[in-house]
Each structure stands twice: as structure tokens, then as C-alpha cells.
Write an enzyme that holds these catalytic residues in place. Structure first.
Site, short mmCIF file in Angstrom:
data_model
loop_
_atom_site.label_atom_id
_atom_site.label_comp_id
_atom_site.label_asym_id
_atom_site.label_seq_id
_atom_site.Cartn_x
_atom_site.Cartn_y
_atom_site.Cartn_z
N LYS A 13 -3.60 7.65 1.84
CA LYS A 13 -3.78 6.47 2.48
C LYS A 13 -2.86 6.52 3.69
O LYS A 13 -3.18 5.84 4.72
CB LYS A 13 -3.23 5.40 1.51
CG LYS A 13 -4.33 5.36 0.20
CD LYS A 13 -3.94 4.10 -0.59
CE LYS A 13 -2.57 4.06 -1.33
NZ LYS A 13 -2.56 5.28 -2.14
N ARG A 128 3.66 17.34 -0.92
CA ARG A 128 4.25 16.37 -0.03
C ARG A 128 5.85 16.44 -0.53
O ARG A 128 6.71 16.24 0.21
CB ARG A 128 3.71 15.17 -0.37
CG ARG A 128 4.06 13.83 0.55
CD ARG A 128 2.99 12.90 0.35
NE ARG A 128 3.35 12.09 -1.05
CZ ARG A 128 2.52 11.09 -1.20
NH1 ARG A 128 1.59 10.62 -0.51
NH2 ARG A 128 2.69 10.64 -2.37
N ARG A 134 10.05 12.63 -0.73
CA ARG A 134 10.00 11.45 -1.40
C ARG A 134 10.83 11.20 -2.49
O ARG A 134 10.71 12.09 -3.36
CB ARG A 134 8.47 11.06 -1.49
CG ARG A 134 7.83 10.66 -0.20
CD ARG A 134 6.35 10.35 -0.69
NE ARG A 134 6.25 9.24 -1.70
CZ ARG A 134 5.40 8.23 -1.65
NH1 ARG A 134 4.72 8.11 -0.27
NH2 ARG A 134 5.37 7.34 -2.30
N ARG A 145 2.42 8.01 -11.95
CA ARG A 145 1.75 7.19 -10.95
C ARG A 145 0.15 7.16 -11.23
O ARG A 145 -0.54 6.13 -10.85
CB ARG A 145 2.41 7.42 -9.68
CG ARG A 145 3.87 7.11 -9.57
CD ARG A 145 4.39 7.04 -8.06
NE ARG A 145 3.90 8.25 -7.08
CZ ARG A 145 3.67 7.97 -5.84
NH1 ARG A 145 3.57 6.85 -5.31
NH2 ARG A 145 3.40 8.96 -5.16
P1 AMP Z 1 3.37 3.96 -2.36
O1 AMP Z 1 3.96 4.65 -1.18
O2 AMP Z 1 2.36 3.26 -1.85
O3 AMP Z 1 2.75 5.15 -3.23
O4 AMP Z 1 4.23 3.30 -3.17
C1 AMP Z 1 5.36 3.86 -3.88
C2 AMP Z 1 5.90 2.92 -4.87
O5 AMP Z 1 6.27 1.72 -4.35
C3 AMP Z 1 4.88 2.82 -5.99
O6 AMP Z 1 5.05 3.84 -6.95
C4 AMP Z 1 5.57 1.47 -6.70
O7 AMP Z 1 6.73 1.61 -7.41
C5 AMP Z 1 6.01 0.51 -5.56
N1 AMP Z 1 4.97 -0.10 -4.88
C6 AMP Z 1 4.25 0.01 -3.63
N2 AMP Z 1 3.29 -0.97 -3.51
C7 AMP Z 1 3.34 -1.65 -4.69
C8 AMP Z 1 2.31 -2.87 -5.15
N3 AMP Z 1 1.46 -3.21 -4.33
N4 AMP Z 1 2.74 -3.31 -6.34
C9 AMP Z 1 3.77 -2.87 -7.04
N5 AMP Z 1 4.44 -1.62 -6.79
C10 AMP Z 1 4.22 -1.09 -5.44
#
Ligand code: AMP
Length: 199
Positions: A13, A128, A134, A145
Site C-alpha cells: 500500500k 522489509r 520498521r 497484524r
Molecule cells: P501501517 O503502516 O498502516 O501498517 O500501520 C502500522 C500500525 O499503526 C498498525 O499496525 C496499527 O498499530 C497502527 N495503525 C495504523 N493505521 C491504523 C488505523 N486506521 N487504525 C488503528 N491502528 C492503526
């Protein structure tokens, strides 16, 4: 153009959001990145979110919604639109977004769902972890996740399918291949007559 990019962690994404943003001139808003910035800066919001992000759990809706509402109201030009990456992630978040947009820019144009199998996603996440470091890319957290995605986020597909907004795109292959598939889908938003003339 008002878009949402949906898909499991590791679906690409972030990569595709950056490409769509550059190509179409719409700002990409990534809630994951916003949390990362807040955590790095040690803000109150970052401190509330950190434990969830590290564990691979979702940050509670009220924290996410406050952050997104602020971002949408302060820095989005409705004429230009936006691309949301990683938000919404739960049905209540999607419903709140529908309400926010109903009161501001108007409804979403499209939800692009990047579809990638679990094995490929796990492999990409472990690659990654090495290249980007990360804070949530351990194998255990990655598996968590993915479980959270299946339980909380996958139901959004029906939410958006019912609204006629969902477009599934094969997210396997190279970033260029995936971009080309996304552009085909987006062409229907830029040129609605193409969509209308298809059977
Ligand atoms: P991502 O980079 O989008 O995978 O987000 C990393 C982490 O941020 C996720 O595993 C959640 O802990 C938190 N996070 C990001 N976006 C959201 C969301 N819309 N709702 C809840 N937690 C989020």
C-alpha cells in the site's frame, strides 16, 4: 479524487500510495506513518499509540479518528482530493469516515483493494524488516497484524462493495505491474464514460 487503499500489511500500500500520489497529484495520508511520526516525536498521542503499534494491534478507534479528522480538516483541499493508506481499518472507522466526508468533501470515489496471498505478504514483511527496520516488523508481530487484518479490516470489503466502491486489484508481482493494474482501475474515475460503457 477521493480514494482509499485497502489491503493487508505488506500488500504494498505504501509503495503504491506514493506512486498514485505522484502521478495524480493527490496527497497520500498514511495513518501508520502519522503514528510513526507521533511516536518518534514523543507526543502525547504517540505515547498513547506506541504500545499498540509495537504489538501489531490496532490503535483504538477514538485515537485514530481524532488524528484523521484533524488531518482532513486542516490540510485537505476537497478539489484536489486525497488518498488514504491504512485508514479506515475497522467498520466503525469506515462509518465515521463516511460521516466526515458527508459533512465536507463528499463521498469517496473508489476503494482499491490490493489482494495478496498470506505467504507472499509474510515474505515481503520479513524482507522489509531487514531493509527498513520498521518498529513492528518482527515475524510474530507480522502474523498478529495479519490476524487483526482478517478479523477487523477484511469486513470493510463488504462495507464498500455494498456502496459499489470496491475494486479488487491483484497485488502480486512487481511494483510496476501492480501500478499498471491500479491505473487501469483509476482511469474509470478520471473518465467515467469508460466505466459506463463497460458491460
Ligand atoms: P501501517 O503502516 O498502516 O501498517 O500501520 C502500522 C500500525 O499503526 C498498525 O499496525 C496499527 O498499530 C497502527 N495503525 C495504523 N493505521 C491504523 C488505523 N486506521 N487504525 C488503528 N491502528 C492503526
Amino acid at each position: 479524487m477521493r480514494l482509499v487503499l485497502l489491503g493487508p500489511p505488506g500488500a504494498g500500500k505504501g509503495t503504491q500510495a506514493a506512486r498514485i500520489s505522484a502521478r495524480h497529484g493527490v496527497p497520500a495520508i498514511s495513518t501508520g506513518q502519522l503514528f510513526d511520526q507521533q511516536i518518534s516525536a514523543g507526543t502525547a498521542l504517540g505515547r498513547r499509540a506506541e504500545h499498540y503499534v509495537r504489538a501489531g494491534e490496532l490503535v483504538p478507534d477514538e485515537i485514530v479518528l481524532d488524528m484523521v479528522a484533524e488531518r482532513l480538516t486542516t490540510s485537505v483541499d476537497c478539489e484536489v482530493g486525497f488518498l488514504l493508506d491504512g485508514f479506515p481499518r475497522t467498520v466503525p472507522q469506515a462509518e465515521a469516515l463516511d460521516r466526515m466526508l458527508g459533512a465536507s468533501c463528499g463521498p469517496l470515489d473508489l476503494v482499491v483493494d490490493l489482494v495478496v496471498g498470506e505467504d507472499e505478504v509474510l515474505e515481503r514483511i520479513s524482507r522489509r524488516a531487514v531493509s527498513e527496520g520498521r518498529r513492528d516488523d518482527t515475524e510474530q508481530t507480522a502474523r498478529r497484524r495479519l490476524k487483526v487484518f482478517a478479523a477487523e479490516t477484511a469486513p470493510l470489503r463488504s462495507h464498500y462493495a455494498e456502496q459499489g466502491l470496491l475494486r479488487s486489484v491483484d497485488g502480486s508481482g512487481s511494483p510496476d505491474e501492480v501500478s499498471a493494474r491500479i491505473e487501469e482501475v483509476l482511469a474509470a474515475v478520471a473518465h467515467p464514460e469508460v466505466r459506463a460503457s463497460r458491460p
